[in-house]
Design a protein around this motif. Structure first.
Motif, PDB file in Angstrom:
ATOM      1  N   LEU A 372      26.871   7.411  14.905  1.00  0.00           N
ATOM      2  CA  LEU A 372      27.716   8.425  15.532  1.00  0.00           C
ATOM      3  C   LEU A 372      29.077   8.484  14.848  1.00  0.00           C
ATOM      4  N   VAL A 373      29.675   7.338  14.591  1.00  0.00           N
ATOM      5  CA  VAL A 373      30.973   7.289  13.913  1.00  0.00           C
ATOM      6  C   VAL A 373      30.880   7.980  12.554  1.00  0.00           C
ATOM      7  N   LYS A 374      29.807   7.700  11.836  1.00  0.00           N
ATOM      8  CA  LYS A 374      29.611   8.310  10.523  1.00  0.00           C
ATOM      9  C   LYS A 374      29.449   9.821  10.644  1.00  0.00           C
ATOM     10  N   ALA A 375      28.665  10.264  11.630  1.00  0.00           N
ATOM     11  CA  ALA A 375      28.443  11.704  11.812  1.00  0.00           C
ATOM     12  C   ALA A 375      29.742  12.421  12.151  1.00  0.00           C
ATOM     13  N   VAL A 376      30.528  11.851  13.053  1.00  0.00           N
ATOM     14  CA  VAL A 376      31.797  12.466  13.436  1.00  0.00           C
ATOM     15  C   VAL A 376      32.733  12.537  12.240  1.00  0.00           C
ATOM     16  N   ASP A 377      32.745  11.490  11.434  1.00  0.00           N
ATOM     17  CA  ASP A 377      33.607  11.476  10.246  1.00  0.00           C
ATOM     18  C   ASP A 377      33.175  12.558   9.255  1.00  0.00           C
ATOM     19  N   GLU A 378      31.857  12.726   9.069  1.00  0.00           N
ATOM     20  CA  GLU A 378      31.355  13.702   8.106  1.00  0.00           C
ATOM     21  C   GLU A 378      31.547  15.133   8.597  1.00  0.00           C
ATOM     22  N   ILE A 379      31.323  15.363   9.883  1.00  0.00           N
ATOM     23  CA  ILE A 379      31.453  16.714  10.442  1.00  0.00           C
ATOM     24  C   ILE A 379      32.915  17.084  10.637  1.00  0.00           C
ATOM     25  N   GLY A 380      33.713  16.094  11.019  1.00  0.00           N
ATOM     26  CA  GLY A 380      35.122  16.321  11.309  1.00  0.00           C
ATOM     27  C   GLY A 380      35.408  16.011  12.763  1.00  0.00           C
ATOM     28  N   PRO A 381      36.308  15.081  13.048  1.00  0.00           N
ATOM     29  CA  PRO A 381      36.530  14.632  14.425  1.00  0.00           C
ATOM     30  C   PRO A 381      37.033  15.705  15.375  1.00  0.00           C
ATOM     31  N   SER A 382      37.583  16.798  14.838  1.00  0.00           N
ATOM     32  CA  SER A 382      38.059  17.867  15.715  1.00  0.00           C
ATOM     33  C   SER A 382      37.105  19.064  15.733  1.00  0.00           C
ATOM     34  N   GLY A 394      24.720  32.934  15.048  1.00  0.00           N
ATOM     35  CA  GLY A 394      24.856  33.344  13.669  1.00  0.00           C
ATOM     36  C   GLY A 394      24.560  32.256  12.664  1.00  0.00           C
ATOM     37  N   ARG A 395      24.064  31.116  13.122  1.00  0.00           N
ATOM     38  CA  ARG A 395      23.807  29.977  12.245  1.00  0.00           C
ATOM     39  C   ARG A 395      22.383  29.476  12.435  1.00  0.00           C
ATOM     40  N   ASP A 396      21.902  28.760  11.446  1.00  0.00           N
ATOM     41  CA  ASP A 396      20.608  28.105  11.554  1.00  0.00           C
ATOM     42  C   ASP A 396      20.727  27.020  12.625  1.00  0.00           C
ATOM     43  N   PRO A 397      19.832  26.992  13.620  1.00  0.00           N
ATOM     44  CA  PRO A 397      19.950  25.964  14.653  1.00  0.00           C
ATOM     45  C   PRO A 397      19.819  24.551  14.111  1.00  0.00           C
ATOM     46  N   ASP A 398      19.237  24.396  12.925  1.00  0.00           N
ATOM     47  CA  ASP A 398      19.170  23.065  12.322  1.00  0.00           C
ATOM     48  C   ASP A 398      20.555  22.491  12.063  1.00  0.00           C
ATOM     49  N   ASP A 399      21.582  23.359  12.015  1.00  0.00           N
ATOM     50  CA  ASP A 399      22.952  22.871  11.857  1.00  0.00           C
ATOM     51  C   ASP A 399      23.358  21.963  13.020  1.00  0.00           C
ATOM     52  N   GLY A 400      22.701  22.151  14.155  1.00  0.00           N
ATOM     53  CA  GLY A 400      23.046  21.355  15.332  1.00  0.00           C
ATOM     54  C   GLY A 400      22.188  20.122  15.523  1.00  0.00           C
ATOM     55  N   LEU A 401      21.227  19.902  14.632  1.00  0.00           N
ATOM     56  CA  LEU A 401      20.327  18.762  14.781  1.00  0.00           C
ATOM     57  C   LEU A 401      20.926  17.538  14.090  1.00  0.00           C
ATOM     58  N   THR A 402      22.042  17.068  14.616  1.00  0.00           N
ATOM     59  CA  THR A 402      22.769  15.950  14.016  1.00  0.00           C
ATOM     60  C   THR A 402      22.757  14.751  14.958  1.00  0.00           C
ATOM     61  N   ASP A 403      23.343  13.663  14.497  1.00  0.00           N
ATOM     62  CA  ASP A 403      23.417  12.466  15.339  1.00  0.00           C
ATOM     63  C   ASP A 403      24.322  12.652  16.544  1.00  0.00           C
ATOM     64  N   ILE A 404      25.074  13.729  16.597  1.00  0.00           N
ATOM     65  CA  ILE A 404      25.911  13.992  17.776  1.00  0.00           C
ATOM     66  C   ILE A 404      25.020  14.116  19.012  1.00  0.00           C
ATOM     67  N   ALA A 405      24.009  14.965  18.923  1.00  0.00           N
ATOM     68  CA  ALA A 405      23.117  15.162  20.058  1.00  0.00           C
ATOM     69  C   ALA A 405      22.430  13.866  20.447  1.00  0.00           C
ATOM     70  N   TYR A 406      21.984  13.119  19.455  1.00  0.00           N
ATOM     71  CA  TYR A 406      21.237  11.887  19.710  1.00  0.00           C
ATOM     72  C   TYR A 406      22.125  10.786  20.281  1.00  0.00           C
ATOM     73  N   GLU A 407      23.175  10.458  19.544  1.00  0.00           N
ATOM     74  CA  GLU A 407      23.945   9.261  19.877  1.00  0.00           C
ATOM     75  C   GLU A 407      25.050   9.520  20.895  1.00  0.00           C
ATOM     76  N   LYS A 408      25.790  10.594  20.732  1.00  0.00           N
ATOM     77  CA  LYS A 408      26.823  10.904  21.730  1.00  0.00           C
ATOM     78  C   LYS A 408      26.160  11.229  23.054  1.00  0.00           C
ATOM     79  N   GLY A 409      25.034  11.964  22.993  1.00  0.00           N
ATOM     80  CA  GLY A 409      24.320  12.291  24.221  1.00  0.00           C
ATOM     81  C   GLY A 409      23.813  11.068  24.942  1.00  0.00           C
ATOM     82  N   SER A 410      23.216  10.134  24.211  1.00  0.00           N
ATOM     83  CA  SER A 410      22.679   8.939  24.854  1.00  0.00           C
ATOM     84  C   SER A 410      23.791   8.044  25.396  1.00  0.00           C
ATOM     85  N   LEU A 411      24.909   7.991  24.679  1.00  0.00           N
ATOM     86  CA  LEU A 411      26.021   7.158  25.141  1.00  0.00           C
ATOM     87  C   LEU A 411      26.657   7.712  26.413  1.00  0.00           C
TER      88      LEU A 411
END
Length: 627
Positions: A372-382, A394-411
């Protein structure tokens, strides 16, 4: 309806009113569940106006032409009495369309990037059946056609599908949104001697005729439509679980999945009965782009989890957990993806804790936090892309298939559990899965349900959880929980010894699991010297590891350290592994220096054909600079 929802939610969110809220997206499809309307911006269908309750398919798989052809017969209810039915298609050839048995003139909409083109079909108020006869195109994003040499046994061609997120429309004309559910039956004709499998009731023997029949009598969304065709055999695990694979892989797969039946029982003990009949798995050829796909009744798996020691079966726990979170209760739109993956990661770790103990689960939680820390750093913390509630219009939904959903959601779920108590939270989750079984749900609906059935307007608890900072706020909230570090503290101590000059023989590593080795390697200094790399390799044989998680991390370190002794094995790895989780960091590391960039390009061009179209798209951009 929306005002009523806002009032119910206000007690949960009012204390966090300073947090930004996402703008609601607008589209032509609305999924109505429990009086809340979800806007789906990734389907051009009008399933909100015309109910599509059942699909009956009759298709032929031509492995030589690399094409699926046939007909899709939809049972419909034109509840809004509209004049046309709109279906999603992508790179598809339409041969004919009939409504209630009569040929009709249809129209194709303009092609929209990622979405494809809508198929416009004229219907009457009392129309009941729509049949579309079609052929798949050469750029069907869901399909990977494998020549024999790209399979494990290298004897017969192979086909498999990957429909998530919006790729079902490239092999089935359909309403392709996660909030649109339907039952289906299928007749599938394949070359004689090969087996066909779907996300449905499946055969366990090869059909002499090459014709297979499938059905699933509970409604599923299009992204859970799946098909595999090849030289496939079956081995039973117990009376309701088993594994499919190519003949040369089947014994290894059967050994690796010995405890899957116990996993199903463990999951049921946590959150209620498994409602899909059988739970089987298929180990696919190496090009499969993801770890696993939770297709109902038949999880699609990467062969990279076959380590020979059952050390990577946490992935199976994850895909099994989807039988409750995702398949049973489904996110209404891709903006609500965290309701799928965040819940599943939490459930997966509860399964593993039950089977392997708390300290084992703690390692999974900590590695996930690091991801999650790595994903936030790569995407941008803000960035708004680090919110749980996404905005993907207007975007490919695959853009949202990141560790944010997995790890931030589970936490977030772990945080709630810690604050209300495990017994109370488990009762809540069991009720949640039961109350929403075979239905879809939005983020706002979940927050509403959470408030009514667990938080009950407790303002002190609301303030402590600060849920809107998780759902509608960026980055990692200040109240994010961290797992205990009992086993990793010991690992870190051994790593520090090595950094200070101890040789590997002096390190206490006996009995370490994959997770401890990952922690050991992840926390090493950014660049080790070649002698340091060689000493580790001599002691632990990382270059020749059969564990894909360890091997990939080691190869990334080898590129960083210019440890060329690992390069032949790295090339072999890249030639046989198609999982994006491994390809992206390894090619990405090579792209950081001019010398290695050329190596990356040569290797990618050489092995690109072994990768799934989705992985090809990702790496085309990363390695070749294609837009």
């Amino acid at each position: 309806m929306i005002k009523r929802t806002a009032l119910v939610l206000s007690s949960l969110l009012a204390l966090n009113a300073c947090e930004p809220k996402p703008q609601r997206n607008i589209t032509n499809v609305e999924t109505a569940t429990n009086n809340i309307v979800a806007k789906d911006v990734h389907t051009q269908s009008n399933a909100n106006e015309v109910t599509l309750s059942h699909l009956d398919m009759d298709i032929k798989v031509d492995l030589e032409k690399k094409q699926i052809s046939g007909c899709a017969l939809w049972t419909i209810d034109n509840k809004s009495k509209v004049k046309e039915l709109k279906l999603d298609t992508y790179d598809m050839i339409i041969d004919s369309v009939a409504v209630d048995g009569k040929q009709v003139a249809y129209k194709r909409g303009v092609v929209i990037p990622h979405l494809g083109s809508a198929l416009h079909i004229p219907i009457e108020a009392n129309s009941r059946q729509v049949m579309v006869c079609y052929k798949t195109g050469p750029k069907a994003r869901a399909l990977q056609w494998l020549d024999p040499q790209q399979t494990h046994d290298k004897k017969f061609p192979f086909l498999y599908t990957q429909s998530e997120s919006i790729y079902a429309r490239s092999w089935i004309p359909c309403p392709d949104g996660p909030g649109i559910r339907f039952t289906y039956t299928a007749r599938v004709t394949v070359p004689k001697g090969l087996m066909a499998l779907m996300s449905a009731e499946n055969p366990q023997q090869v059909s002499d005729s090459g014709v297979y029949h499938f059905k699933i009598d509970v409604p599923v969304p299009a992204y859970l439509m799946a098909l595999a065709v090849g030289d496939i055999t079956f081995k039973s695990i117990d009376n309701r679980t088993g594994v499919y694979a190519e003949p040369g892989m089947i014994e290894k797969a059967r050994y690796e999945f010995e405890d899957v039946g116990k996993m199903v029982t463990t999951a049921e003990g946590l959150y209620g009965p498994y409602r899909w009949g059988r739970y089987d798995m298929i180990v696919l050829p190496p090009g499969f782009p993801i770890g696993g796909m939770e297709n109902p009744r038949l999880t699609f798996c990467t062969p990279t989890i076959i380590a020979g020691d059952r050390s990577l079966v946490t992935l199976i726990a994850h895909e099994l957990a989807h039988s409750w979170s995702g398949n049973l209760v489904t996110n209404a739109t891709w903006n609500d993806f965290w309701l799928n993956e965040g819940f599943t990661v939490y459930f997966e770790r509860r399964i593993m804790e039950q089977m392997m103990g708390r300290t084992y689960a703690d390692m999974l939680w900590e590695l996930g936090y690091q991801d999650l820390v790595k994903a936030v750093d790569e995407i941008g913390p803000s960035s708004n892309d680090t919110w749980l509630k996404l905005s993907l219009e207007g975007r490919d939904p695959d853009d949202g298939l990141t560790d944010i959903a997995y790890e931030k959601g589970s936490l977030l779920l772990e945080l709630i559990e810690q604050n209300v108590g495990r017994a109370k939270f488990d009762k809540f989750l069991a009720g949640y899965f039961n109350d929403h079984a075979f239905k879809t749900i939005t983020t706002e609906e979940f927050l509403n349900y959470l408030n009514q059935n667990l938080i009950n307007g407790d303002t002190a608890l609301i303030n402590k959880l600060n849920i809107s900072a998780w759902v509608y706020g960026p980055g990692i909230p200040a109240n994010c929980p961290r797992a205990a570090q009992e086993r990793f503290t010991k690992v870190d101590a051994e790593r520090v010894k090595f950094e200070k000059g101890a040789v590997p023989a002096q390190l206490a590593t006996t009995g370490w699991t994959t997770h401890e080795w990952l922690q050991f390697l992840r926390k090493m200094p950014a660049t080790l010297s070649v002698p340091q790399m060689k000493s580790l390799d001599d002691a632990y044989k990382f270059t020749t590891s059969g564990n894909s998680e360890i091997a990939d991390l080691w190869f990334v370190m080898a590129v960083r350290a210019n440890y060329k002794a690992a390069y032949p094995a790295m090339e072999q790895f890249l030639s046989t592994v198609g999982r994006r989780k491994f390809l992206q960091p390894l090619y990405g590391e090579m792209m950081k220096t001019p010398a290695n960039t050329e190596m990356a390009r040569q290797l990618f061009i050489k092995y690109r054909g072994n990768y799934h179209p989705l992985a090809q798209e990702t790496l085309d951009k990363m390695v070749l600079g294609k837009k």
